[in-house]
Design a protein around this motif. Structure first.
Motif: not given
Length: 277
Positions: A71-77
């Motif tokens: 939902v918040p469009r967060l990623c690690l890479i």
């Protein structure tokens, strides 16, 4: 730079993913060696289980290497492969394959014991999860958590159907197979309790908070454009903390269950079992 906590968690996910792939490969070899010991139909069913498990194992490995908070469009890479549209597509395929494994197992056990309830539940589980996946996509695209409330409720309902069906089948199985079925029932009931006591209330509270703050949601069309081209890289513990527990358990224990279903024993009914529920 990742914080130490996030780096350690991500390394754990990647290590578990590699272990799971190795376990699946060993499982495929073990199944091949058991071919002569299994009835032809049982072996065919387990080969299908193996294929479905491969999709789930690889899907979870992909999501472990490229974690995404939808939902918040967060990623690690920082990669297009980390976009929500890719991650959610992989998750949808993998989860439908995982549920199909449980439906196949329940269908086989129900057929061996003559359980009409189990046979009906086996037909119902996959369509229920297909609907759940649709609501998941709705939430991911619009950023409204109400879809996740429905999605997780349907997952919990499907697990409850599975657990109840197995409990009804339990007296029909031979005594030596009952301990394994009991373990499956306990796992299913624990999952149902987690979904309705933790997961569903969490998404419900998020939706209420969004409503109280007057959040503006995206349309489905706007959401698709958003998930295809926008992702935010975050290595902060506070951004991932709410996702760590479920991701770790899901990408480990659930995968192990998927692999274990490949080697489920052939159901043996009690001699005195009669037709009925």
């Amino acid at each position: 730079m990742m914080t130490l906590d996030v780096s350690t968690w991500w390394s754990l996910l990647c290590a578990v993913a590699l272990f799971n792939i190795a376990a699946w490969l060993m499982s495929s070899v073990a199944l091949y060696r058991r071919q002569a010991l299994l009835p032809p139909r049982a072996y065919s069913m387990r080969r299908l289980q193996l294929v479905l498990s491969a999709a789930y194992v690889l899907g979870c490995a992909f999501r472990s290497a490229l974690p995404v908070f939808d939902v918040p469009r967060l990623c690690l890479i920082d990669s297009w492969l980390s976009s929500v549209v890719v991650g959610r597509s992989v998750a949808t395929i993998a989860e439908l394959c995982f549920v199909a494994q449980w439906a196949l197992m329940l269908h086989e056990v129900s057929g061996s014991t003559g359980s009409r309830v189990g046979g009906f539940a086996a037909l119902l589980i996959v369509p229920l999860i297909a609907v759940a996946e649709t609501f998941s996509w709705y939430s991911v695209l619009t950023t409204s958590n109400i879809g996740h409330v429905v999605e997780e409720s349907l997952w919990g309902l499907s697990a409850a159907l599975l657990a109840v069906s197995l409990m009804l089948i339990w007296p029909r199985l031979s005594a030596k197979q009952r301990p394994l079925l009991s373990a499956w029932c306990l796992i299913g009931l624990a999952y149902v309790a987690f979904m309705f006591m933790v997961d569903v209330p969490m998404y419900w509270s998020r939706w209420l908070a969004d409503e109280a703050s007057g959040r503006n949601y995206l349309s489905v069309y706007q959401g698709f454009a958003d998930v295809s081209g926008r992702w935010t890289v975050s290595h902060r513990l506070q951004d991932w903390q709410s996702e760590m527990v479920w991701m770790t358990a899901y990408f480990s224990v659930a995968v192990w269950l998927s692999i274990a279903l490949v080697h489920a024993p052939v159901a043996q009914a009690r001699l005195e079992t009669s037709s009925g529920v």
